[in-house]
Structure formats: C-alpha cells, structure tokens
Design an enzyme around this catalytic site. Structure first.
Site, mmCIF file in Angstrom:
data_model
loop_
_atom_site.group_PDB
_atom_site.id
_atom_site.type_symbol
_atom_site.label_atom_id
_atom_site.label_comp_id
_atom_site.label_asym_id
_atom_site.label_seq_id
_atom_site.Cartn_x
_atom_site.Cartn_y
_atom_site.Cartn_z
ATOM 1 N N CYS A 73 5.854 0.372 14.004
ATOM 2 C CA CYS A 73 5.008 -0.017 12.872
ATOM 3 C C CYS A 73 5.804 -0.849 11.876
ATOM 4 O O CYS A 73 6.900 -0.470 11.463
ATOM 5 C CB CYS A 73 4.457 1.231 12.183
ATOM 6 N N GLU A 236 -8.521 11.144 -17.270
ATOM 7 C CA GLU A 236 -8.468 11.270 -15.819
ATOM 8 C C GLU A 236 -9.278 12.491 -15.394
ATOM 9 O O GLU A 236 -9.300 13.504 -16.103
ATOM 10 C CB GLU A 236 -7.005 11.419 -15.355
ATOM 11 N N CYS A 310 -9.209 -2.359 -6.619
ATOM 12 C CA CYS A 310 -8.920 -2.507 -5.193
ATOM 13 C C CYS A 310 -10.144 -2.985 -4.426
ATOM 14 O O CYS A 310 -10.177 -2.913 -3.201
ATOM 15 C CB CYS A 310 -8.398 -1.187 -4.613
#
Length: 361
Positions: A73, A236, A310
């Site tokens: 990998c 959060e 993202c």
C-alpha cells in the site's frame, strides 16, 4: 491509481470549481492545490477474520464484505503497515475460526492507539470480550507491540471503550497544547494535511482576539491559536472529544481562555446572539455540511470565517448562504490528503461585507 498525480489534482480542483460555480460563488482566488505525500495516512480501520487456513486482514472491498490485504500500500503510513502484520499474528493466536474483529487505529505521538471491536453477530465471536484469558493476551500483546493504548468496545456497548493497556495518557500536540484524544477519535487523515489546514485557519483568524470553533472535535484547528486568542469557545457533540480539549488547555494553564459547549450543531445551531461575542469563527462540519449553523453565521456580526469541508457539494451550498448574505469568499484552497481517492478537503476564507442585504438582516 492508474492516473498521473497531476491529472488527479487537476480533476479535484475542477470538482470544487464546478460546485462553487453552479452555486453562484466566485472566490477572489483559487490557491494552488496542496497534496500530502504518499505513505502519510495515519488512521485506518482494519478488519480481521480467522479462517481455517489463516487470517484475512485488511480492508473490505468496495461495496462488499470480502477482506482485501493492502499489499504494498502506497497510502498508509509505514507504521500502520507494520501494525497490520502484528494484528494478523494476534488474530491467528487468539481468535477461534470464524471470529471477526475490527481494529480502529490512530497514530499518536507515542505510537499506535488501537480500539478493538468484536463482531456484533456470529457465534465464534460471542463472549470473547468477556474471556479473562483473551483480555490478558491482548494486554500482553499491546505491551510487546509498543502500543500507546489498547481499548476494546464490548459487544453490549458500541459507545464506551474499555481501556486494556495504557502505560501513560497518549497525546497529540496542537501548537503548544497537548491533548489526549479518546480511543477511536476522529483525526485528520495525515499530519501534513493537518498542518496545512492549521496554517490556513491561523491566517484567516489573523489578529482576532475571540473565536468560536464549531464542530471542534479535539481542537485540531483552534488550539494552536490559543496563545494569541483571549477567548475561544469550542462547540462539539462528542463529549469525550470535548473533554480531551478542555483537559489539554487546563493542563497548559490557559483553561481560563477556553469555554466549551456540548451541542449537536446540525439540529441546535448557535444563534446570532450566541455568535455575537466572536470576531472570527472556525467551522469544520461533517460531510452533510452545516446548513442550519451557516444560516446563523450569515446573519451574525462575525467578521471572519474559516470554513473547512470534505464535501464540495455541501461546501458550495453553505458558501452560497454566506455570500448571499454579503460575505466575500476571498480564497479557496483544495487539500488532497486522501491520495488515490475521490475524497477532497477544502479550506476557504470568508470576510464580512457591507452589502445592503447583509446590513438589513
């Protein structure tokens, strides 16, 4: 993986530009894409299954359950490759045939932090997390392997990890502050990508003295700024992550500057009144974005916003909400810390404008 890296970078850049253009957002500047180096991914979830002829260890194939060994990998940090081999040997020693276990791994400053979860179904796995012999073997393996911490998610609870091995609280350093993240904590995929995001956020916050960190996690993006901020408010939903953040600033002697709030910002966003004391805001929501919170930011008097995302689609949607309210998107930068995948990280600077629409809200 067959594509030249330059072509991948160009395609990722075009994805962000496409979504922003379709949403009617025109940044003042597109900064050059930053790509993290190969062999830099520091977190992964490995799957292990004991077979009659050995152990299958690695990742699930795309849209399937077959476990694929990531041979050679080029994405994972070498430390994770080594750990996968050690996990494979552990599974061969302690698991009965048919048993399955997942290992969620983060590389911390002191080494790997591993959280194990037994499969929720299957007779071969039942009771393993209650076996004294298995627990003792796991502790011995963790010590011999040099783990920073080993914990297990018991089969009856998928939210509370039980520590099995932790010679000292493992840490991550954000600026001058060290925090001890909870087992299985969400971290940026690479330290390189993390550093790039931190640098961009620091530039955006600038000389602001008060800031809100929304979807703060363990404080990755805001804690490096505590030395220059007089007040930081971190919000959060994950109580354990928030507790780690607060413990870190308290230990560093700057806890008086940092307040925290445990809240689900997707359903209970900070209001305009809540945001009134912030000169700057940092927002890093999950993939579905932060539609409700962005609407509150658009109506607020916050002067600078560092938006991290993202997902280019939800990023463009939320960016349009800010720009429609009079904010200016000064620049956007794509950060590719998910090499050889279609995932994208984005950071952008928004500053308060003076359009009639914003003044009227």
């Amino acid at each position: 993986q067959h594509w030249h890296p330059d072509n991948v970078s160009q395609w990722k850049q075009q994805q962000v530009e496409h979504f922003l253009s379709r949403a009617g957002v025109n940044p003042g500047q597109y900064r050059p894409l930053h790509a993290s180096p190969m062999h830099s991914r520091r977190r992964a979830t490995f799957h292990l299954k004991r077979l009659s002829g050995g152990v299958a260890a690695g990742f699930h194939e795309r849209q399937g359950q077959r476990i694929i060994d990531p041979v050679a990998c080029s994405i994972l940090h070498p430390g994770l490759i080594t750990l996968l081999d050690q996990l494979r040997a552990l599974a061969a020693d302690i698991l009965p045939t048919g048993a399955t276990i997942d290992a969620r791994v983060n590389l911390l400053d002191q080494g790997p932090c591993v959280q194990l979860a037994m499969a929720e179904t299957g007779k071969a796995t039942q009771g393993l997390d209650k076996s004294p012999d298995i627990m003792a073997a796991l502790g011995s393996w963790a010590a011999a392997t040099g783990l920073a911490r080993l914990s297990i998610l018991p089969s009856e609870s998928r939210t509370t990890a039980i520590p099995l091995f932790c010679p000292a609280p493992p840490t991550l350093k954000f600026g001058a502050i060290s925090i001890s993240p909870p087992p299985g904590a969400f971290l940026q995929a690479s330290t390189d990508g993390e550093a790039c995001l931190q640098s961009a956020v620091a530039e955006i916050v600038g000389d602001a003295k008060s800031a809100g960190d929304l979807f703060a996690g363990c404080g990755t993006l805001s804690l490096p700024l505590v030395g220059t901020l007089s007040a930081l408010h971190a919000v959060e939903q994950d109580q354990d992550a928030l507790a780690s953040l607060k413990a870190g600033v308290d230990a560093a002697g700057v806890g008086a500057r940092v307040t925290t709030r445990c809240s689900d910002l997707a359903n209970s966003p900070l209001t305009v009144d809540d945001l009134a004391s912030f000169e700057a805001a940092i927002i890093d929501p999950p993939r579905n974005g932060a539609a409700a919170q962005t609407m509150m930011l658009a109506k607020s008097e916050v002067q600078r916003i560092a938006m991290v995302s993202c997902n280019p689609a939800t990023f463009a949607r939320d960016a349009a909400t800010l720009c429609d309210a009079g904010f200016v998107c000064d620049w956007v930068q794509v950060i590719d810390q998910f090499r050889m995948s279609n995932h994208i990280e984005i950071v952008a600077q928004f500053t308060a404008g003076t359009s009639p629409r914003r003044r009227s809200q």
